[in-house]
Design a protein around this motif. Structure first.
Motif, short mmCIF file in Angstrom:
data_model
loop_
_atom_site.label_atom_id
_atom_site.label_comp_id
_atom_site.label_asym_id
_atom_site.label_seq_id
_atom_site.Cartn_x
_atom_site.Cartn_y
_atom_site.Cartn_z
N GLY A 134 -17.54 0.42 -12.18
CA GLY A 134 -16.55 -0.05 -11.22
C GLY A 134 -15.14 0.13 -11.72
O GLY A 134 -14.89 0.47 -12.89
N LEU A 135 -14.20 -0.10 -10.82
CA LEU A 135 -12.77 -0.13 -11.13
C LEU A 135 -12.25 -1.50 -10.74
O LEU A 135 -12.56 -2.01 -9.65
CB LEU A 135 -12.03 0.96 -10.36
N TYR A 136 -11.44 -2.09 -11.62
CA TYR A 136 -10.99 -3.47 -11.40
C TYR A 136 -9.54 -3.64 -11.84
O TYR A 136 -9.10 -3.07 -12.85
CB TYR A 136 -11.85 -4.44 -12.21
N SER A 137 -8.79 -4.45 -11.07
CA SER A 137 -7.46 -4.86 -11.49
C SER A 137 -7.11 -6.19 -10.83
O SER A 137 -7.47 -6.42 -9.67
CB SER A 137 -6.40 -3.82 -11.11
N ASN A 138 -6.42 -7.06 -11.56
CA ASN A 138 -5.79 -8.24 -10.94
C ASN A 138 -4.28 -8.16 -11.11
O ASN A 138 -3.59 -9.17 -11.21
CB ASN A 138 -6.37 -9.54 -11.49
N SER A 139 -3.76 -6.95 -11.12
CA SER A 139 -2.33 -6.70 -11.27
C SER A 139 -1.53 -7.36 -10.15
O SER A 139 -2.01 -7.50 -9.02
CB SER A 139 -2.07 -5.20 -11.27
N SER A 140 -0.29 -7.73 -10.45
CA SER A 140 0.62 -8.25 -9.43
C SER A 140 1.21 -7.13 -8.57
O SER A 140 1.82 -7.40 -7.53
CB SER A 140 1.75 -9.05 -10.07
N VAL A 141 1.05 -5.88 -8.98
CA VAL A 141 1.46 -4.75 -8.13
C VAL A 141 0.50 -4.69 -6.94
O VAL A 141 -0.72 -4.74 -7.13
CB VAL A 141 1.40 -3.43 -8.90
N PRO A 142 0.98 -4.60 -5.71
CA PRO A 142 0.07 -4.51 -4.56
C PRO A 142 -0.93 -3.38 -4.74
O PRO A 142 -0.56 -2.26 -5.10
CB PRO A 142 1.02 -4.23 -3.38
N HIS A 143 -2.21 -3.67 -4.50
CA HIS A 143 -3.25 -2.68 -4.73
C HIS A 143 -4.43 -2.95 -3.81
O HIS A 143 -4.54 -4.00 -3.21
CB HIS A 143 -3.70 -2.71 -6.20
N ASN A 144 -5.31 -1.97 -3.71
CA ASN A 144 -6.51 -2.10 -2.90
C ASN A 144 -7.53 -1.07 -3.36
O ASN A 144 -7.20 -0.15 -4.12
CB ASN A 144 -6.19 -1.90 -1.41
N THR A 145 -8.77 -1.23 -2.91
CA THR A 145 -9.85 -0.32 -3.29
C THR A 145 -10.43 0.35 -2.06
O THR A 145 -10.22 -0.10 -0.92
CB THR A 145 -10.97 -1.09 -4.01
N GLY A 146 -11.18 1.42 -2.29
CA GLY A 146 -11.85 2.10 -1.20
C GLY A 146 -13.01 2.94 -1.70
O GLY A 146 -13.20 3.13 -2.91
N ILE A 147 -13.79 3.45 -0.74
CA ILE A 147 -14.96 4.29 -1.01
C ILE A 147 -14.84 5.51 -0.11
O ILE A 147 -14.76 5.38 1.12
CB ILE A 147 -16.26 3.53 -0.75
N SER A 148 -14.84 6.70 -0.70
CA SER A 148 -14.49 7.92 0.05
C SER A 148 -15.62 8.94 0.05
O SER A 148 -16.01 9.45 -1.01
CB SER A 148 -13.24 8.56 -0.55
N LEU A 149 -16.12 9.27 1.23
CA LEU A 149 -17.09 10.34 1.41
C LEU A 149 -16.46 11.70 1.12
O LEU A 149 -17.11 12.61 0.60
CB LEU A 149 -17.65 10.31 2.82
N ALA A 150 -15.18 11.85 1.44
CA ALA A 150 -14.47 13.13 1.28
C ALA A 150 -13.88 13.30 -0.12
O ALA A 150 -13.18 14.27 -0.38
CB ALA A 150 -13.37 13.25 2.31
N ASN A 169 -20.51 9.39 -2.93
CA ASN A 169 -19.12 9.10 -2.59
C ASN A 169 -18.31 8.76 -3.83
O ASN A 169 -18.85 8.46 -4.89
CB ASN A 169 -19.05 7.94 -1.60
N VAL A 170 -17.01 8.79 -3.66
CA VAL A 170 -16.06 8.43 -4.71
C VAL A 170 -15.57 7.01 -4.49
O VAL A 170 -15.35 6.59 -3.35
CB VAL A 170 -14.88 9.42 -4.72
N ILE A 171 -15.42 6.26 -5.59
CA ILE A 171 -14.79 4.95 -5.53
C ILE A 171 -13.39 5.06 -6.13
O ILE A 171 -13.17 5.86 -7.05
CB ILE A 171 -15.62 3.88 -6.25
N GLY A 172 -12.45 4.28 -5.60
CA GLY A 172 -11.09 4.39 -6.10
C GLY A 172 -10.31 3.09 -6.01
O GLY A 172 -10.62 2.21 -5.20
N LEU A 173 -9.28 3.00 -6.85
CA LEU A 173 -8.38 1.85 -6.91
C LEU A 173 -6.96 2.39 -6.84
O LEU A 173 -6.58 3.25 -7.65
CB LEU A 173 -8.59 1.09 -8.22
N ALA A 174 -6.18 1.91 -5.86
CA ALA A 174 -4.83 2.44 -5.63
C ALA A 174 -3.79 1.34 -5.73
O ALA A 174 -4.05 0.17 -5.41
CB ALA A 174 -4.75 3.12 -4.27
N PHE A 175 -2.57 1.74 -6.15
CA PHE A 175 -1.44 0.82 -6.31
C PHE A 175 -0.28 1.31 -5.45
O PHE A 175 0.01 2.51 -5.40
CB PHE A 175 -0.98 0.77 -7.76
#
Length: 239
Positions: A134-150, A169-175
């Motif tokens: 998995g990918l994990y963060s509790n950063s104060s920078v706004p962030h979110n996760t997703g799961i991508s077929l593409a 699929n790909v899993i990802g964490l974005a800021f």
């Protein structure tokens, strides 16, 4: 597993990325690394990679872990070479935990877990082995996760919380960093987390943070300076 790598996006240059290679064609180029920087770091394993893109920014990743850890803490540092706006970053991976033992590329994928918000944690499990990454963060920078077929490396896909479900699929964490002025820096703190099952994955309460330097804007979650956290165990998945 296969690694889409990371993507960076801003109003000034659009979307660029790196797949952990010395990419050509205008993509983010490698300057140095991976380099063993464990000496004096306080970690048994500390590897640094650095890159740059077109006079817009420099970027580096520090990967930190000890031999008995079941996670890798990562510090990603951006240094703006010009004023940047709408700056965003994503780390993404295609795990494939069952491919060697069962020949399957599919994974059971989910966002969040019991007591862990979906924007902080995304994970994939091997249907046969149960092995979890998995990918994990509790950063104060706004962030979110997703799961991508593409297999997207567009931060906006993950910041929108898109979930394409199970499969190869790909899993990802974005800021969503926002504006970063020329000469300023920002450090993002997040982790790869692993376990034999999802229930055994340990999430850091307080991700490792770096030593402040002049001109650097540090944006982290909870934490003590330079100290890795205690861990907390996931009880069950929230679907």
């Amino acid at each position: 597993g296969d690694t889409p790598g990371f993507g960076v996006k801003s109003a000034q240059f659009g979307l660029v990325g790196n797949n952990n290679t010395e990419d050509a064609g205008g993509e983010i180029g490698t300057v140095s690394g991976p380099t063993d920087t464990s000496a004096g770091s306080g970690f048994e394993n500390h590897v640094t990679w650095s890159g740059t893109y077109g006079g817009f920014f420099d970027i580096s990743h520090q990967y930190l872990f000890n031999n008995d850890y079941e996670r890798i803490d990562i510090l990603t540092t951006f240094n703006a070479l010009v004023d940047l706006s709408e700056l965003k970053f994503v780390r993404a991976i295609d795990p494939d935990p069952d491919v060697n033992t069962h020949g399957s590329f599919d994974t059971i994928n989910s966002r969040g877990a019991d007591g862990v918000p979906a924007e902080d944690f995304v994970n994939s499990q091997g249907p046969q082995t149960g092995l979890t990454l998995g990918l994990y963060s509790n950063s104060s920078v706004p962030h979110n996760t997703g799961i991508s077929l593409a297999w997207s490396t567009d931060p906006d896909f993950y910041l929108a919380g898109n979930d394409d479900g199970n499969g190869d699929n790909v899993i990802g964490l974005a800021f969503n960093i926002g504006t970063l002025l020329a000469g300023d820096s920002v450090v993002l703190s997040y982790s790869y987390v692993m376990g034999e099952t999802l229930a055994s994955v340990d999430l850091p309460d307080n991700p490792v943070v770096g030593v402040p330097v002049p001109g650097t804007l540090f944006l982290f979650g909870l934490g003590m300076l330079g100290i890795l956290s205690a861990r907390r165990r996931i009880v069950s998945v929230a679907y």
